[in-house]
Design a protein around this motif. Structure first.
Motif, PDB file in Angstrom:
ATOM      1  N   UNK A  75       0.845  -1.197   0.000  1.00 50.03           N
ATOM      2  CA  UNK A  75       0.000   0.000   0.000  1.00 50.03           C
ATOM      3  C   UNK A  75       0.879   1.246   0.000  1.00 50.03           C
ATOM      4  N   UNK A  76       1.922   1.231   0.856  1.00 51.02           N
ATOM      5  CA  UNK A  76       2.853   2.357   0.907  1.00 51.02           C
ATOM      6  C   UNK A  76       3.593   2.505  -0.429  1.00 51.02           C
ATOM      7  N   UNK A  77       3.938   1.382  -1.022  1.00 54.23           N
ATOM      8  CA  UNK A  77       4.604   1.401  -2.319  1.00 54.23           C
ATOM      9  C   UNK A  77       3.704   2.056  -3.374  1.00 54.23           C
ATOM     10  N   UNK A  78       2.420   1.678  -3.372  1.00 58.62           N
ATOM     11  CA  UNK A  78       1.481   2.248  -4.343  1.00 58.62           C
ATOM     12  C   UNK A  78       1.299   3.746  -4.121  1.00 58.62           C
ATOM     13  N   UNK A  79       1.185   4.145  -2.855  1.00 56.76           N
ATOM     14  CA  UNK A  79       1.036   5.564  -2.545  1.00 56.76           C
ATOM     15  C   UNK A  79       2.285   6.337  -2.954  1.00 56.76           C
ATOM     16  N   UNK A  80       3.462   5.728  -2.759  1.00 60.48           N
ATOM     17  CA  UNK A  80       4.716   6.379  -3.157  1.00 60.48           C
ATOM     18  C   UNK A  80       4.713   6.678  -4.652  1.00 60.48           C
ATOM     19  N   UNK A  81       4.284   5.718  -5.450  1.00 62.75           N
ATOM     20  CA  UNK A  81       4.221   5.941  -6.902  1.00 62.75           C
ATOM     21  C   UNK A  81       3.168   7.002  -7.254  1.00 62.75           C
ATOM     22  N   UNK A  82       1.996   6.919  -6.622  1.00 63.96           N
ATOM     23  CA  UNK A  82       0.930   7.881  -6.930  1.00 63.96           C
ATOM     24  C   UNK A  82       1.346   9.295  -6.546  1.00 63.96           C
ATOM     25  N   UNK A  83       1.942   9.429  -5.368  1.00 62.80           N
ATOM     26  CA  UNK A  83       2.370  10.742  -4.896  1.00 62.80           C
ATOM     27  C   UNK A  83       3.467  11.305  -5.801  1.00 62.80           C
ATOM     28  N   UNK A  84       4.381  10.450  -6.241  1.00 57.55           N
ATOM     29  CA  UNK A  84       5.462  10.901  -7.119  1.00 57.55           C
ATOM     30  C   UNK A  84       4.924  11.434  -8.430  1.00 57.55           C
TER      31      UNK A  84
ATOM     32  N   UNK B  14      12.040  24.331   3.642  1.00 59.36           N
ATOM     33  CA  UNK B  14      12.401  23.370   4.686  1.00 59.36           C
ATOM     34  C   UNK B  14      11.181  22.563   5.103  1.00 59.36           C
ATOM     35  N   UNK B  15      10.046  23.235   5.310  1.00 60.17           N
ATOM     36  CA  UNK B  15       8.834  22.515   5.701  1.00 60.17           C
ATOM     37  C   UNK B  15       8.326  21.634   4.561  1.00 60.17           C
ATOM     38  N   UNK B  16       8.498  22.090   3.322  1.00 61.50           N
ATOM     39  CA  UNK B  16       8.153  21.244   2.175  1.00 61.50           C
ATOM     40  C   UNK B  16       9.039  20.006   2.154  1.00 61.50           C
ATOM     41  N   UNK B  17      10.309  20.202   2.415  1.00 62.04           N
ATOM     42  CA  UNK B  17      11.266  19.090   2.482  1.00 62.04           C
ATOM     43  C   UNK B  17      10.837  18.079   3.548  1.00 62.04           C
ATOM     44  N   UNK B  18      10.475  18.587   4.736  1.00 72.94           N
ATOM     45  CA  UNK B  18      10.025  17.701   5.818  1.00 72.94           C
ATOM     46  C   UNK B  18       8.735  16.994   5.415  1.00 72.94           C
ATOM     47  N   UNK B  19       7.827  17.729   4.762  1.00 73.69           N
ATOM     48  CA  UNK B  19       6.571  17.123   4.332  1.00 73.69           C
ATOM     49  C   UNK B  19       6.772  15.984   3.353  1.00 73.69           C
ATOM     50  N   UNK B  20       7.627  16.183   2.356  1.00 72.37           N
ATOM     51  CA  UNK B  20       7.933  15.103   1.412  1.00 72.37           C
ATOM     52  C   UNK B  20       8.519  13.904   2.147  1.00 72.37           C
ATOM     53  N   UNK B  21       9.418  14.163   3.074  1.00 68.98           N
ATOM     54  CA  UNK B  21      10.107  13.083   3.777  1.00 68.98           C
ATOM     55  C   UNK B  21       9.136  12.204   4.554  1.00 68.98           C
ATOM     56  N   UNK B  22       8.129  12.828   5.167  1.00 73.14           N
ATOM     57  CA  UNK B  22       7.244  12.071   6.055  1.00 73.14           C
ATOM     58  C   UNK B  22       5.906  11.703   5.420  1.00 73.14           C
ATOM     59  N   UNK B  23       5.723  11.999   4.145  1.00 74.68           N
ATOM     60  CA  UNK B  23       4.452  11.654   3.501  1.00 74.68           C
ATOM     61  C   UNK B  23       4.161  10.161   3.595  1.00 74.68           C
ATOM     62  N   UNK B  24       5.149   9.342   3.368  1.00 80.81           N
ATOM     63  CA  UNK B  24       4.973   7.886   3.426  1.00 80.81           C
ATOM     64  C   UNK B  24       5.247   7.354   4.824  1.00 80.81           C
ATOM     65  N   UNK B  25       6.207   7.952   5.511  1.00 79.30           N
ATOM     66  CA  UNK B  25       6.659   7.402   6.795  1.00 79.30           C
ATOM     67  C   UNK B  25       5.690   7.690   7.934  1.00 79.30           C
TER      68      UNK B  25
ATOM     69  N   UNK C 175      13.666  17.427  -2.851  1.00 81.24           N
ATOM     70  CA  UNK C 175      12.906  16.846  -1.738  1.00 81.24           C
ATOM     71  C   UNK C 175      12.157  15.595  -2.189  1.00 81.24           C
ATOM     72  N   UNK C 176      11.590  15.654  -3.396  1.00 82.57           N
ATOM     73  CA  UNK C 176      10.904  14.489  -3.959  1.00 82.57           C
ATOM     74  C   UNK C 176      11.877  13.325  -4.143  1.00 82.57           C
ATOM     75  N   UNK C 177      13.074  13.632  -4.624  1.00 85.78           N
ATOM     76  CA  UNK C 177      14.088  12.593  -4.837  1.00 85.78           C
ATOM     77  C   UNK C 177      14.458  11.925  -3.514  1.00 85.78           C
ATOM     78  N   UNK C 178      14.619  12.738  -2.454  1.00 86.88           N
ATOM     79  CA  UNK C 178      14.972  12.161  -1.158  1.00 86.88           C
ATOM     80  C   UNK C 178      13.837  11.296  -0.620  1.00 86.88           C
ATOM     81  N   UNK C 179      12.582  11.720  -0.828  1.00 87.64           N
ATOM     82  CA  UNK C 179      11.452  10.907  -0.399  1.00 87.64           C
ATOM     83  C   UNK C 179      11.495   9.533  -1.062  1.00 87.64           C
TER      84      UNK C 179
END
Length: 724
Positions: free
Chosen positions: A151-160, A555-566, A614-618
């Motif tokens: 499910x997380x994998x699918x969301x990662x692709x959709x979000x990307x 910075x907050x966008x960076x944090x948001x991308x990082x924790x979208x899946x986590x 930020x997207x790449x790091x996510x």
């Protein structure tokens, strides 16, 4: 996240919400007071769209907080912002709008898809949510090898792919806005002018003669005139004070004598006889202009020409041909680039020899890296001291105090983010001081370069400090095994979502509330008025500090991308910040901030690249988290996203970046023909005679000082062009 962490998060939320409500209430009241209009409506007053009230009868409405400003700020259209504050202000608004759209969808997916999947894991009693851990809502609660990770994998692709689509549409939209802006904008002097540096030395000819001869020979049909830069520092330092005095005098002329506060004449107004401020400022500016004229006469006798010049052309096409081509066989001589707007020129940096510029930037780059590493020490100390376990170990005598629930919640939740926020407050001016040494020719370029430094500093320092505990340890392990970087980050990030929720509230939410209130300006105004007996009568004109604002947003966008899946529980906190920021900064750019330059939206390419990073790091963390969770198939299947992101960024920069770097011939030629038909050229040529001349050559008079850098945006040439 333990029960202490949860109580700390709640305590932090209560404190921050209380501060926000207090700041917004005070702002709502303060902005209604007649004495504060020159601060909260400085932009409108400087544009003569609003008259400041000298006095007013007391009404109950003036002391009752209201939210009418929120509705008004939300209702501003992009056309209104563009007309009043320029394309850069529109780009700032679009950054928030893009983030609201993207993270709004991510928040919905996180709350209704990921959080239930994370929580429903085995036999867990719902009553343990507050007592056990909010980590039950993060990916850390998923057992290794669980099929729920798909499910997380699918969301990662959709979000990307959602990010790809929204970023492309935004880049395309802002690019079209820039093209339309250039096509419809009234004649601007920077479109006719080129900055020339590294002019070779000659024993036989002066720099002016060399420039005249070179461009007359190689651009004979389009060359118009040139202004050589002189080694001038004294006049530049006096101009800002003279402009301030001129603005105050202009405002005082409309104030009846009975409403003027007499001021003392000696030592900051602390003692001496009292005098009418209009008379006092008139004497001061006369004395200052006398000194400036004497300095001009001295420089005229022995001024030194620098190997730098502003060269103006008869058409935009001629300027584009010179600015966007190599002039000499040696690329380090006769270096040309587009000139900044006259108000955007950083004259002091033009004194720096061109051959020194790359050396300075290299040295500053090394110093910047060292500062990041050195700053890690106080930041780590602050973060470590704020941990309850460490406090009890190092200071056992305060265990009794720490046993009080409210105190422990305050120390574990609010204090760490507050201390780091205070510590990082001084980072932007520190980075700006470094950037000034690098020798950029314009203030706008300085701000963009500084914004990049501040963003890298915040990410490299605060982010890795909190997530991994030690940036140096992470670097050492990454060097030993670079392939382990995703796993190292993935293993450390989920457990730190609590801190970043607090950090977003403290630095983000509260920061926006204080942005509206402008407490430092209010305090300094009270100090001047009540302790020194001084009152400012003209609008307190300020420009928006993009080098402070953009890094915080990113910075907050960076944090948001990082924790979208986590840890999607963080996203609602981020959404509150984004919606607040959208409203607050629309209010500020329309009412308070006066643009000091216009870049035509050149901030967006920098924002785009950082968002893509930020997207790449996510995605990189996604590869790592699936590996840590023993889901090798999902980890391997996530790797193509990294390649797609790099290709996407390359295509966007290839497709759109030149629009922000060059002035297309397809735009310049029609505009030149249109101006010729409208008869604008003669007026533009007249203005070019003095616009780029060194400040020490200016004819000093009150009208020049009143114009200065305080003209409404787009009117410096546009209004005069219509008169032509």
């Amino acid at each position: 996240m333990t029960a202490t962490d949860v109580s700390g998060l709640v305590t932090s939320a209560i404190i921050n919400v209380a501060i926000i409500i207090g700041c917004f209430a005070l702002f709502s009241v303060f902005r209604k007071q007649p004495g504060n209009e020159y601060l909260y409506f400085a932009h409108e007053i400087s544009h003569e769209k609003k008259k400041a009230a000298l006095s007013g009868r007391f009404t109950l409405h003036r002391i009752i907080p209201s939210a009418s400003w929120v509705k008004k700020a939300w209702s501003f259209s992009e056309e209104e912002i563009l007309e009043s504050s320029g394309l850069d202000a529109v780009v700032l608004s679009r950054i928030f709008l893009f983030c609201i759209r993207f993270f709004g969808i991510c928040t919905i997916a996180g709350i209704f898809i990921l959080m239930p999947v994370n929580y429903i894991q085995g036999d867990v009693d719902i009553s343990t949510i507050g007592n056990d851990a909010l980590d039950q809502f993060s990916i850390a609660n998923i057992t290794n090898g669980s099929n729920r990770l798909w499910v997380h994998f699918s969301v990662l692709y959709c979000v990307s792919f959602l990010a790809y689509g929204l970023l492309y549409m935004e880049y395309n939209y802002i690019s079209r806005m820039r093209i339309h802006f250039l096509q419809t904008r009234r004649p601007q002097l920077d479109q006719y002018t080129v900055l020339v540096r590294a002019i070779p030395k000659s024993k036989e000819k002066s720099v002016s003669e060399q420039v005249e001869e070179f461009f007359s020979a190689y651009h004979p049909h389009t060359y118009l005139l040139q202004h050589t830069v002189l080694a001038d520092t004294k006049i530049q330092q006096m101009l800002s004070k003279a402009q301030f005095l001129a603005r105050e005098i202009e405002a005082l002329k409309s104030v009846p004598p009975i409403h003027r506060h007499p001021q003392r004449t000696r030592f900051w107004g602390l003692y001496g006889r009292k005098e009418d401020p209009l008379e006092l400022y008139s004497k001061e500016i006369e004395e200052l202009m006398k000194i400036m004229k004497e300095t001009q006469m001295q420089m005229a006798q022995g001024s030194k020409e620098l190997p730098v010049a502003f060269v103006s052309f008869k058409s935009r096409w001629g300027a584009a041909a010179a600015a966007q081509t190599q002039q000499a066989s040696n690329p380090l001589q006769w270096v040309t680039d587009w000139a900044p707007e006259p108000r955007d020129v950083n004259w002091s940096n033009l004194l720096i020899p061109y051959r020194q510029v790359w050396i300075r930037r290299l040295v500053i780059g090394v110093v910047f890296v060292c500062i990041i590493l050195l700053f890690f020490i106080p930041a780590a100390l602050v973060y470590t001291l704020a941990k309850l376990d460490n406090l009890m170990t190092w200071f056992p005598f305060i265990q009794t105090v720490l046993s009080i629930p409210v105190v422990s919640s305050f120390l574990s939740g609010y204090l760490p983010s507050l201390l780091l926020t205070i510590l990082y407050y001084f980072v932007p001016p520190l980075m700006m001081s470094f950037t000034k040494v690098e020798g950029y020719a314009s203030y706008s370029t300085e701000e963009r370069a500084t914004a990049g430094k501040v963003f890298l500093f915040l990410v490299g320092n605060s982010f890795f400090l909190v997530t991994y505990g030690s940036l140096l340890s992470l670097i050492n392990q990454a060097i030993d095994s670079p392939r382990q970087i995703p796993n190292l980050l993935a293993a450390s990030l989920p457990g730190q979502s609590n801190f970043f929720m607090n950090f977003i509230m403290t630095k983000g939410w509260t920061g926006l509330a204080t942005e509206t209130l402008q407490p430092f300006t209010i305090i300094s105004d009270c100090f001047l008025r009540h302790l020194l007996g001084k009152k400012l009568y003209g609008p307190q004109v300020q420009s928006l500090s993009y080098f402070r604002v953009l890094p915080n947003i990113l910075l907050f966008v960076f944090i948001g991308f990082t924790y979208t899946i986590l840890a999607p529980l963080l996203l609602p906190f981020l959404m509150v910040y984004l919606v607040m920021g959208y409203i607050v900064f629309r209010n500020q750019v329309m009412n308070m901030y006066e643009p000091s330059y216009e870049t035509g939206g050149q901030y967006w390419p920098h924002v785009h690249n950082r968002v893509v990073g930020s997207l790449f790091l996510m995605q990189l963390i996604g590869v790592g988290i699936f590996g840590v969770k023993d889901k090798a198939a999902a980890s391997s299947a996530s790797i193509p996203l990294l390649v797609i992101t790099l290709i996407f960024n390359y295509y966007c920069n290839m497709r759109f970046r030149p629009i922000f770097k060059y002035l297309p011939v397809q735009i310049t030629m029609p505009k030149d023909l249109e101006d010729e038909k409208m008869g604008y050229n003669s007026r533009v040529y007249e203005l070019l005679q003095t616009a780029y001349s060194c400040p020490c050559k200016h004819t000093l008079d009150m009208s020049m000082l009143n114009d200065g850098n305080y003209k409404p945006l787009l009117s410096d040439v546009g209004s005069t062009s219509q008169e032509a």
